[in-house]
Design a protein around this motif. Sequence first.
Motif, PDB file in Angstrom:
ATOM      1  N   VAL A   3       1.078  -1.346  -0.010  1.00 14.15           N
ATOM      2  CA  VAL A   3       0.206  -0.123  -0.247  1.00 14.15           C
ATOM      3  C   VAL A   3       0.861   1.630   0.051  1.00 14.15           C
ATOM      4  O   VAL A   3       1.646   1.309   0.842  1.00 14.15           O
ATOM      5  N   LEU A   4       0.210   1.711  -0.840  1.00 15.75           N
ATOM      6  CA  LEU A   4       1.213   2.850  -0.770  1.00 15.75           C
ATOM      7  C   LEU A   4       0.747   4.549   0.011  1.00 15.75           C
ATOM      8  O   LEU A   4       0.139   4.768   0.379  1.00 15.75           O
ATOM      9  N   LEU A   5       2.195   5.136   1.054  1.00 20.43           N
ATOM     10  CA  LEU A   5       1.683   5.828   1.949  1.00 20.43           C
ATOM     11  C   LEU A   5       2.236   7.546   1.367  1.00 20.43           C
ATOM     12  O   LEU A   5       2.613   7.674   0.769  1.00 20.43           O
ATOM     13  N   GLU A   6       1.032   7.860   1.682  1.00 21.37           N
ATOM     14  CA  GLU A   6       1.402   9.483   1.082  1.00 21.37           C
ATOM     15  C   GLU A   6       1.295  10.105   2.978  1.00 21.37           C
ATOM     16  O   GLU A   6       0.464  10.574   3.755  1.00 21.37           O
ATOM     17  N   VAL A   7       2.292  11.720   2.552  1.00 19.42           N
ATOM     18  CA  VAL A   7       2.060  12.569   3.871  1.00 19.42           C
ATOM     19  C   VAL A   7       1.582  13.702   3.479  1.00 19.42           C
ATOM     20  O   VAL A   7       2.796  14.129   2.503  1.00 19.42           O
ATOM     21  N   LYS A   8       0.718  14.704   3.870  1.00 20.60           N
ATOM     22  CA  LYS A   8       0.688  15.873   3.924  1.00 20.60           C
ATOM     23  C   LYS A   8       0.973  17.034   4.928  1.00 20.60           C
ATOM     24  O   LYS A   8       0.021  16.761   5.573  1.00 20.60           O
ATOM     25  N   VAL A   9       1.696  17.385   5.733  1.00 23.34           N
ATOM     26  CA  VAL A   9       1.884  18.286   6.923  1.00 23.34           C
ATOM     27  C   VAL A   9       2.004  19.686   6.555  1.00 23.34           C
ATOM     28  O   VAL A   9       2.913  20.001   5.325  1.00 23.34           O
ATOM     29  N   THR A  56      -6.910  -1.357   3.057  1.00 23.67           N
ATOM     30  CA  THR A  56      -7.643  -0.995   1.901  1.00 23.67           C
ATOM     31  C   THR A  56      -6.674  -1.944   1.208  1.00 23.67           C
ATOM     32  O   THR A  56      -5.063  -2.814   1.488  1.00 23.67           O
ATOM     33  N   PRO A  57      -6.982  -2.142  -0.959  1.00 26.33           N
ATOM     34  CA  PRO A  57      -6.547  -3.506  -0.899  1.00 26.33           C
ATOM     35  C   PRO A  57      -5.132  -3.119  -1.294  1.00 26.33           C
ATOM     36  O   PRO A  57      -4.340  -2.052  -1.524  1.00 26.33           O
ATOM     37  N   PRO A  58      -3.898  -4.048  -2.124  1.00 30.03           N
ATOM     38  CA  PRO A  58      -3.371  -4.036  -2.754  1.00 30.03           C
ATOM     39  C   PRO A  58      -3.295  -3.017  -3.487  1.00 30.03           C
ATOM     40  O   PRO A  58      -3.622  -2.700  -4.917  1.00 30.03           O
ATOM     41  N   GLN A  59      -1.809  -2.119  -3.515  1.00 34.50           N
ATOM     42  CA  GLN A  59      -1.856  -1.240  -4.487  1.00 34.50           C
ATOM     43  C   GLN A  59      -2.838   0.059  -4.603  1.00 34.50           C
ATOM     44  O   GLN A  59      -2.463   1.040  -4.496  1.00 34.50           O
ATOM     45  N   GLY A  60      -3.106   0.007  -3.247  1.00 29.74           N
ATOM     46  CA  GLY A  60      -3.983   1.442  -3.080  1.00 29.74           C
ATOM     47  C   GLY A  60      -2.932   1.976  -2.024  1.00 29.74           C
ATOM     48  O   GLY A  60      -1.651   2.102  -1.769  1.00 29.74           O
ATOM     49  N   ARG A  61      -3.945   3.082  -1.509  1.00 25.88           N
ATOM     50  CA  ARG A  61      -3.300   4.663  -1.078  1.00 25.88           C
ATOM     51  C   ARG A  61      -3.862   4.666   0.116  1.00 25.88           C
ATOM     52  O   ARG A  61      -5.202   4.528   0.056  1.00 25.88           O
ATOM     53  N   GLY A  81      -8.590  26.378  11.705  1.00 24.82           N
ATOM     54  CA  GLY A  81      -9.129  27.608  12.787  1.00 24.82           C
ATOM     55  C   GLY A  81      -7.669  28.240  14.029  1.00 24.82           C
ATOM     56  O   GLY A  81      -6.879  27.979  13.426  1.00 24.82           O
ATOM     57  N   THR A  82      -7.781  28.671  14.604  1.00 23.82           N
ATOM     58  CA  THR A  82      -7.023  28.890  15.481  1.00 23.82           C
ATOM     59  C   THR A  82      -6.381  27.777  17.209  1.00 23.82           C
ATOM     60  O   THR A  82      -5.156  28.746  17.481  1.00 23.82           O
ATOM     61  N   GLU A  83      -7.056  27.364  17.301  1.00 20.16           N
ATOM     62  CA  GLU A  83      -7.054  26.496  18.211  1.00 20.16           C
ATOM     63  C   GLU A  83      -7.217  25.450  18.081  1.00 20.16           C
ATOM     64  O   GLU A  83      -6.979  24.424  19.181  1.00 20.16           O
ATOM     65  N   TRP A  84      -7.448  25.092  17.429  1.00 17.39           N
ATOM     66  CA  TRP A  84      -8.016  23.669  16.767  1.00 17.39           C
ATOM     67  C   TRP A  84      -6.956  22.599  15.543  1.00 17.39           C
ATOM     68  O   TRP A  84      -6.731  23.964  14.825  1.00 17.39           O
ATOM     69  N   ALA A  85      -6.545  21.944  16.027  1.00 18.46           N
ATOM     70  CA  ALA A  85      -5.483  21.471  14.649  1.00 18.46           C
ATOM     71  C   ALA A  85      -6.097  19.830  14.560  1.00 18.46           C
ATOM     72  O   ALA A  85      -6.754  19.392  15.312  1.00 18.46           O
ATOM     73  N   GLN A  86      -5.980  19.305  13.529  1.00 22.24           N
ATOM     74  CA  GLN A  86      -6.583  18.489  12.549  1.00 22.24           C
ATOM     75  C   GLN A  86      -5.924  17.885  11.972  1.00 22.24           C
ATOM     76  O   GLN A  86      -4.888  17.794  11.193  1.00 22.24           O
ATOM     77  N   VAL A  87      -5.706  16.280  12.168  1.00 22.64           N
ATOM     78  CA  VAL A  87      -5.289  15.456  11.271  1.00 22.64           C
ATOM     79  C   VAL A  87      -6.530  14.387  10.958  1.00 22.64           C
ATOM     80  O   VAL A  87      -8.085  14.067  11.468  1.00 22.64           O
ATOM     81  N   SER A  88      -6.080  14.416   9.449  1.00 21.02           N
ATOM     82  CA  SER A  88      -7.462  12.501   7.924  1.00 21.02           C
ATOM     83  C   SER A  88      -6.286  11.848   8.018  1.00 21.02           C
ATOM     84  O   SER A  88      -5.289  12.343   8.017  1.00 21.02           O
ATOM     85  N   ILE A  89      -6.788  10.822   8.176  1.00 20.54           N
ATOM     86  CA  ILE A  89      -6.115   9.865   7.743  1.00 20.54           C
ATOM     87  C   ILE A  89      -7.030   9.346   6.618  1.00 20.54           C
ATOM     88  O   ILE A  89      -8.694   8.470   7.084  1.00 20.54           O
ATOM     89  N   ASN A  90      -6.779   9.311   5.162  1.00 20.55           N
ATOM     90  CA  ASN A  90      -7.415   8.814   4.182  1.00 20.55           C
ATOM     91  C   ASN A  90      -7.558   7.565   3.654  1.00 20.55           C
ATOM     92  O   ASN A  90      -6.043   7.578   3.329  1.00 20.55           O
ATOM     93  N   ASP A  91      -7.832   6.967   3.024  1.00 16.82           N
ATOM     94  CA  ASP A  91      -7.642   5.146   2.066  1.00 16.82           C
ATOM     95  C   ASP A  91      -9.119   5.409   0.793  1.00 16.82           C
ATOM     96  O   ASP A  91      -9.604   5.877   1.373  1.00 16.82           O
ATOM     97  N   ASN A  92      -8.472   4.292   0.050  1.00 14.18           N
ATOM     98  CA  ASN A  92      -9.293   3.738  -0.778  1.00 14.18           C
ATOM     99  C   ASN A  92      -9.993   2.782  -0.571  1.00 14.18           C
ATOM    100  O   ASN A  92     -10.185   2.008  -1.908  1.00 14.18           O
ATOM    101  N   GLY A  93     -10.162   1.729   0.297  1.00 18.70           N
ATOM    102  CA  GLY A  93     -10.589   1.041   0.866  1.00 18.70           C
ATOM    103  C   GLY A  93     -12.424   0.953   0.675  1.00 18.70           C
ATOM    104  O   GLY A  93     -12.424   1.431  -0.318  1.00 18.70           O
ATOM    105  N   PRO A  94     -12.975  -0.652   1.037  1.00 17.28           N
ATOM    106  CA  PRO A  94     -14.397  -1.037   0.210  1.00 17.28           C
ATOM    107  C   PRO A  94     -15.702   0.067   1.189  1.00 17.28           C
ATOM    108  O   PRO A  94     -16.328   0.585   0.751  1.00 17.28           O
ATOM    109  N   ARG A 133     -16.033   3.682  -1.911  1.00 12.95           N
ATOM    110  CA  ARG A 133     -14.923   5.142  -2.328  1.00 12.95           C
ATOM    111  C   ARG A 133     -14.148   5.016  -0.972  1.00 12.95           C
ATOM    112  O   ARG A 133     -13.831   6.374  -0.924  1.00 12.95           O
ATOM    113  N   GLY A 134     -14.124   4.521  -0.261  1.00 14.09           N
ATOM    114  CA  GLY A 134     -12.934   4.881   0.684  1.00 14.09           C
ATOM    115  C   GLY A 134     -13.167   6.000   1.873  1.00 14.09           C
ATOM    116  O   GLY A 134     -14.833   5.692   2.027  1.00 14.09           O
ATOM    117  N   SER A 135     -12.393   5.910   3.040  1.00 12.60           N
ATOM    118  CA  SER A 135     -12.722   6.226   4.101  1.00 12.60           C
ATOM    119  C   SER A 135     -11.715   7.688   4.599  1.00 12.60           C
ATOM    120  O   SER A 135     -10.534   7.219   4.433  1.00 12.60           O
TER     121      SER A 135
END
Length: 462
Positions: free
Chosen positions: A327-333, A362-367, A376-389, A443-445
């Motif tokens: 599975v391909l891993l990608e980081v966006k920070v 995530t299926p093989p060759q997925g991401r 905003g000014t008080e919170w940071a958000q982390v999101s983990i996206n996959d293209n699984g079922p 469409r993933g989660s």
Amino acid sequence: MGWLRAIKQKDNLQATELSQLKEELRRVSEKLESREGELAEALEQQTATSEILRVIASSPTDIQPVLDAVVESAARLCNATDGLIARVDGDVLIPGVAKYGSMPVPEARRLSYGTPVGRAIIDRETVHVHDLKSEVATEFPHSKPRQAISGVRTLLATPLLPKGRPFGAIVIRRMEVRPFSAEQIELLRTFADQAVIAIENVRLFQEIQQKGRQLEAANERLKELDRLKSDFVSNVSHELRTPLTAIKGAVDLLLREVPGPLNENQTHYLSRVRLNTQHLAGLINDLLDLSKIEEGKIQLDAGRVSLGGLVHEVMETVKPMAAEKPVLLEVKVPEPSVLVWADRDKVTQVLMNLIGNAIKFTPPQGRVTVSASKDGTEWAQVSINDNGPGISAEECQKIFQKFYQVSEGGGPKPKGTGLGLAISKSLVELHGGRIWVESEEGRGSTFSFTLPVSGSQDSGLL
């Protein structure tokens, strides 16, 4: 002389007109008196009804004040000598549960069709007896001895039927033969309806109280069972951890060939043993974490943490797992990285769980893409996206519940305790943040959570 006759005729005419005016005035006066009497009677009835309603409102748990007020108003406004309310208890009639007046009250007796009150209850209809003394020999034989003692002549009884069930009857009596009017009969029915409302209100209130006590007892029992379960899980997990640690240590020594060299089959089987012990250790740790969270024993060691740096560290840790599928891993920070105020180890645990789940589903060759941004000014958000079922809307509502597991593509449930997301939710909420999922089947989660930005909540919850 003609003028005298004219004067007399005129006087006679005036006298006749005066007499007619007096008669008209008398009739008008009588109508006014009658109307005043009707208005006074209506006002008295309305006042009595309002008083009964007030008593009903002020006595939601006690029926007696309402019955007393009803029987007094009924007897007084219907010009009866006295009044009483009888109640049915099985097949026994108890005549004096409420009473107004000085006439003697009959003793409790079996419910009988041979009495006016019994007939009203059994037939569920109003019974009007014009002269009880003349009817005891034919219609109401069971009332003969009591009528002789009390001297009752005219009697009116209306049943009380809350929810159609016989509760009893309201009775008004007169010592003389003087039947009740149609208006008085209707008025007694109105008072009976008010008594029925009060009876039903009390029944419902008592039923609600009883249900409340039952729910409270059941809730306390569930709390006790939950506590016993947590204690059991915690004790068993601790007991399993010690021998498991010994097994893992022995397997590691064997795989390092400290006692001696291994052949290929031995290495293969020992590697499987180590993998299973690691999996079992993870399950035990989840159970222990859940037990600590439920007991409120989890403490945060919060400080300034570079969110981007922490994400990169976790991604390096899970690279072997991703490469195995692959599975391909990608980081966006963002640069510079957002600083959050958090417990580094706890956030690492959350990231490992969410990213590990994304790789697993995530299926093989997925991401799998992990991104971090300032919300905003008080919170940071982390999101983990996959293209699984993806996850159905119904399962999205349950996915953070303890022990709940999502099936993999409609197949069997994956291995594990189903505690990872529940623990992650608790850890995020301990930081004051929130966690959620957005998904669509096929469409993933995307799992996301928030953490407080450093400097915004240094002296807050953490």
